[in-house]
Design a protein around this motif. Structure first.
Motif, PDB file in Angstrom:
ATOM      1  N   UNK A  57       1.062  -1.455   0.032  1.00  0.00           N
ATOM      2  CA  UNK A  57       0.008  -0.078   0.069  1.00  0.00           C
ATOM      3  C   UNK A  57       0.742   1.476  -0.184  1.00  0.00           C
ATOM      4  N   UNK A  58       1.941   1.233   0.712  1.00  0.00           N
ATOM      5  CA  UNK A  58       3.010   2.345   0.749  1.00  0.00           C
ATOM      6  C   UNK A  58       3.522   2.633  -0.618  1.00  0.00           C
ATOM      7  N   UNK A  59       3.891   1.429  -1.352  1.00  0.00           N
ATOM      8  CA  UNK A  59       4.406   1.749  -2.695  1.00  0.00           C
ATOM      9  C   UNK A  59       3.334   2.219  -3.344  1.00  0.00           C
ATOM     10  N   UNK A  60       1.977   1.818  -3.630  1.00  0.00           N
ATOM     11  CA  UNK A  60       0.914   2.244  -4.218  1.00  0.00           C
ATOM     12  C   UNK A  60       0.730   3.804  -3.896  1.00  0.00           C
ATOM     13  N   UNK A  61       0.785   4.071  -2.639  1.00  0.00           N
ATOM     14  CA  UNK A  61       0.442   5.509  -2.295  1.00  0.00           C
ATOM     15  C   UNK A  61       1.621   6.251  -3.006  1.00  0.00           C
ATOM     16  N   UNK A  62       2.697   5.894  -3.010  1.00  0.00           N
ATOM     17  CA  UNK A  62       3.947   6.787  -3.511  1.00  0.00           C
ATOM     18  C   UNK A  62       3.664   6.945  -4.982  1.00  0.00           C
ATOM     19  N   UNK A  63       3.336   5.746  -5.556  1.00  0.00           N
ATOM     20  CA  UNK A  63       3.210   5.770  -7.139  1.00  0.00           C
ATOM     21  C   UNK A  63       2.316   7.149  -7.415  1.00  0.00           C
ATOM     22  N   UNK A  64       0.911   7.239  -6.556  1.00  0.00           N
ATOM     23  CA  UNK A  64       0.114   8.265  -6.959  1.00  0.00           C
ATOM     24  C   UNK A  64       0.557   9.453  -6.081  1.00  0.00           C
ATOM     25  N   UNK A  65       1.688   9.527  -5.500  1.00  0.00           N
ATOM     26  CA  UNK A  65       2.137  10.817  -4.933  1.00  0.00           C
ATOM     27  C   UNK A  65       1.119  11.323  -3.681  1.00  0.00           C
ATOM     28  N   UNK A 104      -1.951  11.299  -3.483  1.00  0.00           N
ATOM     29  CA  UNK A 104      -3.275  12.088  -3.827  1.00  0.00           C
ATOM     30  C   UNK A 104      -4.412  11.196  -3.792  1.00  0.00           C
ATOM     31  N   UNK A 105      -4.440   9.807  -3.721  1.00  0.00           N
ATOM     32  CA  UNK A 105      -5.546   9.172  -3.683  1.00  0.00           C
ATOM     33  C   UNK A 105      -6.029   9.047  -2.232  1.00  0.00           C
ATOM     34  N   UNK A 106      -7.292   9.683  -2.031  1.00  0.00           N
ATOM     35  CA  UNK A 106      -7.548   9.538  -0.537  1.00  0.00           C
ATOM     36  C   UNK A 106      -7.989   8.039  -0.070  1.00  0.00           C
ATOM     37  N   UNK A 107      -8.602   7.410  -1.069  1.00  0.00           N
ATOM     38  CA  UNK A 107      -8.900   6.088  -0.741  1.00  0.00           C
ATOM     39  C   UNK A 107      -7.734   5.293  -0.414  1.00  0.00           C
ATOM     40  N   UNK A 108      -6.662   5.399  -0.849  1.00  0.00           N
ATOM     41  CA  UNK A 108      -5.418   4.493  -0.702  1.00  0.00           C
ATOM     42  C   UNK A 108      -5.119   5.152   0.942  1.00  0.00           C
ATOM     43  N   UNK A 109      -4.918   6.337   1.008  1.00  0.00           N
ATOM     44  CA  UNK A 109      -4.594   6.720   2.351  1.00  0.00           C
ATOM     45  C   UNK A 109      -5.458   5.956   3.355  1.00  0.00           C
ATOM     46  N   UNK A 110      -6.769   5.974   3.211  1.00  0.00           N
ATOM     47  CA  UNK A 110      -8.034   5.306   4.031  1.00  0.00           C
ATOM     48  C   UNK A 110      -7.372   3.954   4.185  1.00  0.00           C
ATOM     49  N   UNK A 111      -7.321   3.369   3.152  1.00  0.00           N
ATOM     50  CA  UNK A 111      -6.997   1.905   3.160  1.00  0.00           C
ATOM     51  C   UNK A 111      -5.714   1.552   3.980  1.00  0.00           C
ATOM     52  N   UNK A 112      -4.631   2.296   3.594  1.00  0.00           N
ATOM     53  CA  UNK A 112      -3.443   2.158   4.630  1.00  0.00           C
ATOM     54  C   UNK A 112      -3.724   2.453   6.011  1.00  0.00           C
ATOM     55  N   UNK A 113      -4.375   3.529   6.265  1.00  0.00           N
ATOM     56  CA  UNK A 113      -4.692   3.782   7.790  1.00  0.00           C
ATOM     57  C   UNK A 113      -5.454   2.444   8.333  1.00  0.00           C
ATOM     58  N   UNK A 114      -6.315   1.906   7.553  1.00  0.00           N
ATOM     59  CA  UNK A 114      -7.230   0.667   8.163  1.00  0.00           C
ATOM     60  C   UNK A 114      -6.025  -0.460   8.142  1.00  0.00           C
ATOM     61  N   UNK A 115      -5.390  -0.855   7.259  1.00  0.00           N
ATOM     62  CA  UNK A 115      -4.381  -1.596   7.625  1.00  0.00           C
ATOM     63  C   UNK A 115      -3.262  -1.597   8.690  1.00  0.00           C
ATOM     64  N   UNK A 116      -3.112  -0.436   9.027  1.00  0.00           N
ATOM     65  CA  UNK A 116      -2.221  -0.174  10.043  1.00  0.00           C
ATOM     66  C   UNK A 116      -2.732  -0.369  11.642  1.00  0.00           C
TER      67      UNK A 116
END
Length: 275
Positions: A103-111, A113-125
């Motif tokens: 998820x971190x790698x995916x978040x870096x790929x989108x710089x 900017x993807x709110x859904x990815x940030x929320x998903x990362x928080x949930x995983x954490x």
């Protein structure tokens, strides 16, 4: 007295008793009592000694066997808990860690900017944190007597204050005898989860922990002066900790409440009076 010594005493005492009686009988009492009377007295003496001494020895033996049985059960429980903790660590925890990295790698790929990815990362954490918390809890001894329960409870706000500076007021008037071993475990886990939520989400400066008897029931309250959650937070998909607390209370037959009262977030567990 050791287990082996008790067994030998059980075997030896009747033999020594009858031997001593026969010696005294033939050396000193033979002119005074008949053979039939001597045989009858031998039975009475052996029975009396058995009731006085051997019953106590048997009781001691049974207590030792029960302690040994409990020790074996506790050891088996600890081994099973350690096995489960190891499986969680090697399976779910490792998978969650790998997922977090992806998820971190995916978040870096989108710089970012993807709110859904940030929320998903928080949930995983958060899930990863709960799993690791469960692993740590499993590695504590399962016996209620292995660690002082009240010291464990008091250490929760003390540790929170040491880590965050949140000042805690403690007012606990609920005797341990009021709770079953399972209730102690579940109440400890619930209070710990409440403090974890305060630490992570409320930005509180002070908190209050109170517990008291209420007839044949009791109540436990954790309140803080932070922003907290309202009852509807229990229905939000990402509030796993609150949902677990509600499920734990439901399973134990407790009443669970989470409200805002006079500027405070109030988490309350209540056990109704037994009827």
């Amino acid at each position: 007295m050791s287990y082996k010594q008790i067994k030998w005493l059980i075997l030896v005492i009747p033999t020594l008793t009858i031997g001593l009686w026969e010696y005294v009988r033939h050396q000193f009492l033979l002119p005074y009592i008949s053979m039939d009377m001597g045989n009858w007295l031998a039975t009475v003496i052996v029975f009396t000694v058995t009731m006085i001494f051997l019953t106590q020895l048997f009781s001691m033996l049974e207590d030792m066997q029960e302690e040994l049985k409990e020790a074996r059960a506790a050891k088996a429980a600890l081994e099973e808990r350690e096995k489960i903790a190891r499986e969680l660590h090697d399976g779910i925890a490792q998978s969650l860690f790998l997922l977090a990295v992806q998820v971190d790698l995916l978040d870096k790929r989108y710089d970012g900017e993807a709110k859904e990815i940030r929320g998903f990362r928080q949930t995983v954490q958060e899930v990863n944190g709960y799993v690791r918390q469960a692993i740590a809890s499993l590695r504590y001894p399962a016996s209620a007597d292995s660690l002082p329960w009240m010291e464990l409870m008091q250490s929760l706000p003390a540790d929170l204050a040491a880590d965050t500076g949140i000042q805690a007021e403690w007012s606990w008037n609920l005797p341990e005898e009021k709770l079953s071993p399972k209730e102690k475990v579940e109440l400890y886990a619930s209070v710990r989860e409440a403090l974890l939520n305060i630490r992570k989400h409320t930005d509180a400066g002070r908190l209050w922990i109170t517990a008291r008897e209420e007839g044949t029931g009791w109540s436990c309250v954790v309140a803080d002066d932070g922003q907290g959650f309202r009852e509807e937070a229990l229905r939000q998909a990402d509030k796993f900790g609150l949902q677990i607390m509600r499920e734990r209370a439901d399973e134990m037959g407790w009443i669970f409440e989470l409200n805002r009262e006079q500027g405070r977030s109030v988490f309350r567990i209540h056990k109704e009076e037994e009827r």
